[in-house]
Design a protein around this motif. Structure first.
Motif, mmCIF file in Angstrom:
data_model
loop_
_atom_site.group_PDB
_atom_site.id
_atom_site.type_symbol
_atom_site.label_atom_id
_atom_site.label_comp_id
_atom_site.label_asym_id
_atom_site.label_seq_id
_atom_site.Cartn_x
_atom_site.Cartn_y
_atom_site.Cartn_z
ATOM 1 N N VAL A 146 0.862 -1.182 0.000
ATOM 2 C CA VAL A 146 0.000 0.000 0.000
ATOM 3 C C VAL A 146 0.901 1.236 0.000
ATOM 4 C CG1 VAL A 146 -1.885 -1.150 1.249
ATOM 5 C CG2 VAL A 146 -0.149 0.127 2.534
ATOM 6 N N ALA A 147 0.305 2.400 -0.228
ATOM 7 C CA ALA A 147 1.040 3.666 -0.103
ATOM 8 C C ALA A 147 0.615 4.358 1.182
ATOM 9 C CB ALA A 147 0.761 4.555 -1.303
ATOM 10 N N THR A 148 1.564 4.994 1.856
ATOM 11 C CA THR A 148 1.250 5.793 3.041
ATOM 12 C C THR A 148 1.820 7.196 2.869
ATOM 13 O OG1 THR A 148 3.257 5.093 4.214
ATOM 14 C CG2 THR A 148 1.256 3.799 4.588
ATOM 15 N N LEU A 149 1.058 8.187 3.332
ATOM 16 C CA LEU A 149 1.498 9.579 3.313
ATOM 17 C C LEU A 149 1.518 10.090 4.740
ATOM 18 C CD1 LEU A 149 0.876 12.268 0.754
ATOM 19 C CD2 LEU A 149 0.244 12.829 3.107
ATOM 20 N N CYS A 150 2.626 10.705 5.138
ATOM 21 C CA CYS A 150 2.848 11.056 6.544
ATOM 22 C C CYS A 150 1.966 12.229 6.987
ATOM 23 C CB CYS A 150 4.315 11.409 6.756
ATOM 24 S SG CYS A 150 4.699 11.907 8.450
ATOM 25 N N PRO A 151 1.089 12.040 7.980
ATOM 26 C CA PRO A 151 0.249 13.137 8.481
ATOM 27 C C PRO A 151 1.072 14.284 9.073
ATOM 28 C CG PRO A 151 -0.595 11.008 9.208
ATOM 29 C CD PRO A 151 0.762 10.757 8.630
ATOM 30 N N CYS A 152 2.176 13.958 9.751
ATOM 31 C CA CYS A 152 3.011 14.993 10.365
ATOM 32 C C CYS A 152 3.667 15.850 9.286
ATOM 33 C CB CYS A 152 4.069 14.342 11.251
ATOM 34 S SG CYS A 152 5.161 15.513 12.078
ATOM 35 N N SER A 153 4.206 15.206 8.261
ATOM 36 C CA SER A 153 4.840 15.923 7.160
ATOM 37 C C SER A 153 3.854 16.855 6.473
ATOM 38 C CB SER A 153 5.416 14.929 6.156
ATOM 39 O OG SER A 153 5.981 15.585 5.043
ATOM 40 N N HIS A 162 5.914 13.853 2.575
ATOM 41 C CA HIS A 162 6.628 12.650 2.128
ATOM 42 C C HIS A 162 5.702 11.433 2.168
ATOM 43 C CE1 HIS A 162 7.540 10.126 5.714
ATOM 44 N NE2 HIS A 162 7.580 11.256 6.404
ATOM 45 N N ASN A 163 5.857 10.591 1.177
ATOM 46 C CA ASN A 163 5.049 9.373 1.096
ATOM 47 C C ASN A 163 5.927 8.229 0.651
ATOM 48 O OD1 ASN A 163 4.597 9.101 -2.057
ATOM 49 N ND2 ASN A 163 4.364 11.261 -1.503
ATOM 50 N N GLN A 164 5.471 7.019 0.869
ATOM 51 C CA GLN A 164 6.272 5.844 0.592
ATOM 52 C C GLN A 164 5.378 4.617 0.412
ATOM 53 O OE1 GLN A 164 7.455 7.683 3.671
ATOM 54 N NE2 GLN A 164 5.406 7.131 4.350
ATOM 55 N N ARG A 165 6.002 3.582 -0.096
ATOM 56 C CA ARG A 165 5.302 2.305 -0.188
ATOM 57 C C ARG A 165 5.480 1.571 1.134
ATOM 58 N NH1 ARG A 165 6.750 -2.331 -4.170
ATOM 59 N NH2 ARG A 165 8.544 -0.991 -4.479
ATOM 60 N N ALA A 166 4.460 0.855 1.547
ATOM 61 C CA ALA A 166 4.504 0.048 2.765
ATOM 62 C C ALA A 166 4.010 -1.350 2.435
ATOM 63 C CB ALA A 166 3.652 0.677 3.866
ATOM 64 N N LEU A 167 4.435 -2.308 3.237
ATOM 65 C CA LEU A 167 4.022 -3.698 3.033
ATOM 66 C C LEU A 167 3.269 -4.168 4.270
ATOM 67 C CD1 LEU A 167 4.251 -6.053 1.024
ATOM 68 C CD2 LEU A 167 6.241 -6.837 2.329
ATOM 69 N N VAL A 168 2.041 -4.604 4.052
ATOM 70 C CA VAL A 168 1.204 -5.115 5.138
ATOM 71 C C VAL A 168 1.169 -6.638 5.035
ATOM 72 C CG1 VAL A 168 -1.041 -5.053 6.265
ATOM 73 C CG2 VAL A 168 -0.218 -3.041 5.013
ATOM 74 N N LYS A 169 1.585 -7.310 6.114
ATOM 75 C CA LYS A 169 1.581 -8.771 6.154
ATOM 76 C C LYS A 169 0.456 -9.213 7.095
ATOM 77 C CE LYS A 169 6.631 -8.844 5.736
ATOM 78 N NZ LYS A 169 7.894 -9.294 6.377
ATOM 79 N N SER A 195 -3.365 5.039 0.036
ATOM 80 C CA SER A 195 -3.798 4.752 -1.328
ATOM 81 C C SER A 195 -3.409 3.328 -1.675
ATOM 82 C CB SER A 195 -3.152 5.729 -2.310
ATOM 83 O OG SER A 195 -3.454 5.379 -3.653
ATOM 84 N N GLU A 196 -4.092 2.782 -2.652
ATOM 85 C CA GLU A 196 -3.707 1.479 -3.181
ATOM 86 C C GLU A 196 -2.479 1.622 -4.080
ATOM 87 O OE1 GLU A 196 -6.789 -0.894 -4.939
ATOM 88 O OE2 GLU A 196 -8.343 -0.051 -3.629
ATOM 89 N N VAL A 197 -1.827 0.506 -4.354
ATOM 90 C CA VAL A 197 -0.707 0.440 -5.279
ATOM 91 C C VAL A 197 -1.175 -0.315 -6.520
ATOM 92 C CG1 VAL A 197 1.598 -0.534 -5.634
ATOM 93 C CG2 VAL A 197 1.036 0.568 -3.463
ATOM 94 N N VAL A 209 -4.421 8.997 -7.854
ATOM 95 C CA VAL A 209 -3.821 8.239 -6.753
ATOM 96 C C VAL A 209 -3.035 9.159 -5.822
ATOM 97 C CG1 VAL A 209 -2.066 6.513 -6.201
ATOM 98 C CG2 VAL A 209 -3.735 6.043 -7.984
ATOM 99 N N THR A 210 -2.260 10.077 -6.400
ATOM 100 C CA THR A 210 -1.459 11.004 -5.597
ATOM 101 C C THR A 210 -2.346 11.899 -4.747
ATOM 102 O OG1 THR A 210 0.266 11.018 -7.293
ATOM 103 C CG2 THR A 210 0.293 12.808 -5.695
ATOM 104 N N GLU A 211 -3.396 12.442 -5.343
ATOM 105 C CA GLU A 211 -4.292 13.334 -4.607
ATOM 106 C C GLU A 211 -5.093 12.582 -3.552
ATOM 107 O OE1 GLU A 211 -4.888 16.684 -8.126
ATOM 108 O OE2 GLU A 211 -6.480 15.188 -7.764
ATOM 109 N N HIS A 212 -5.465 11.344 -3.861
ATOM 110 C CA HIS A 212 -6.192 10.542 -2.865
ATOM 111 C C HIS A 212 -5.311 10.281 -1.643
ATOM 112 C CE1 HIS A 212 -9.060 7.629 -1.289
ATOM 113 N NE2 HIS A 212 -8.050 6.807 -1.093
ATOM 114 N N ALA A 213 -4.048 9.955 -1.870
ATOM 115 C CA ALA A 213 -3.134 9.727 -0.755
ATOM 116 C C ALA A 213 -2.950 11.001 0.062
ATOM 117 C CB ALA A 213 -1.789 9.225 -1.270
ATOM 118 N N TYR A 214 -2.866 12.144 -0.609
ATOM 119 C CA TYR A 214 -2.670 13.425 0.095
ATOM 120 C C TYR A 214 -3.882 13.758 0.969
ATOM 121 C CZ TYR A 214 -1.151 18.226 0.912
ATOM 122 O OH TYR A 214 -0.742 19.393 1.514
ATOM 123 N N ASP A 215 -5.055 13.387 0.495
ATOM 124 C CA ASP A 215 -6.286 13.628 1.269
ATOM 125 C C ASP A 215 -6.515 12.572 2.348
ATOM 126 O OD1 ASP A 215 -6.867 15.887 -0.221
ATOM 127 O OD2 ASP A 215 -8.092 14.784 -1.676
#
Length: 266
Positions: A146-153, A162-169, A195-197, A209-215
């Motif tokens: 999945v993608a994560t976008l930092c609330p603090c940033s 800043h945003n990045q890819r994350a792996l959920v197991k 957001s989804e990947v 996708v970028t705007e959805h992650a930002y929101d």
């Protein structure tokens, strides 16, 4: 011929698990279609199999693991009846406990959010089963990006975040007479990210996708809690284990979170 494995061992040590791993084999997977219908597909898998070994025996008969896999492969039943396969392992290897795990790549067709283009998305998944005398447990596992976008940033920056890819197991278990579809489990996990990947995006998709992650900014803690809530609300699941790792884009380390629950054990 002389049965060396069946000879007596005098060191008086029971072995908890002994067997084979990285056995390559086709695996039959039942899959859920978007229409609601189902079908089956063969995928490439690697098997890991083991049994317990009584202290009186020098070794186990490794070839019997492969024989069992081949017997089920000829009937297109590899991965279909895990419990029966474990029972056969117990019987043919004269063991109280049996274990099996199939790791495989699972492909799901995903549709880009704006262009509507379809492409296959690959997920690392597994089936895992244990039979401890008569106590059977089955586990379904998936690794979902999945993608994560930092609330603090986002909060402290004049523009961007800043945003990045994350792996959920995720690893879940459920009763024998119930069923969890990989498609449903993966979708629940994807919805918990910022957001989804996707494997295929055009410009209009990338914008969406970028705007959805930002929101939808999320820490790893947020993603974990949202996944936990979905699994807790699924009445079929009686056990789950979740881990998320975010591959940080502005740090030289990763952020991660973990949760385990046996919902109905109390």
């Amino acid at each position: 011929m002389k049965d060396v494995q069946g000879q007596t061992d005098k060191r008086n040590i029971d072995i908890q698990k002994v067997g084979v791993k990285n056995v390559e084999i086709p695996l039959v997977i039942s899959r859920k279609l978007k229409s609601g219908k189902t079908d089956s597909q063969k995928v490439y898998a690697k098997a890991k199999m083991s049994v317990s070994l009584n202290r009186k025996y020098k070794g186990t008969h490794m070839s019997r693991f492969i024989e069992i896999l081949n017997d089920y492969r000829k009937q297109n039943l590899v991965g279909v009846d895990i419990k029966k396969m474990l029972s056969d392992m117990q019987e043919r290897l004269e063991s109280k406990n049996a274990y099996i795990k199939f790791d495989f790549k699972y492909f799901i067709k995903k549709t880009a959010p704006k262009s509507g283009l379809e492409a296959l998305m690959c997920y690392d998944c597994y089936f895992e089963g244990t039979l401890d005398e008569d106590d059977y447990k089955f586990y379904l596992g998936a690794k979902v990006p999945v993608a994560t976008l930092c609330p603090c940033s986002k909060e402290i920056s004049d523009y961007g975040a800043h945003n990045q890819r994350a792996l959920v197991k995720v690893k879940v278990s459920y009763p024998e007479n119930q069923h969890i579809w990989l498609e449903d489990l993966i979708k629940d996990i994807e919805e918990a990210g910022s957001s989804e990947v996707y494997s295929l995006l055009k410009r209009e998709d990338e914008k969406a996708v970028t705007e959805h992650a930002y929101d939808n900014p999320k820490f790893v803690e947020d993603v974990l809690r949202d996944v936990v809530l979905k699994l807790e609300n699924n009445k079929t699941i009686n056990f789950f284990e979740v881990e998320i790792e975010a591959f940080e884009s502005i740090h030289n380390h990763n952020a991660w979170a973990y949760q385990k629950s046996e919902k109905y054990s109390k």
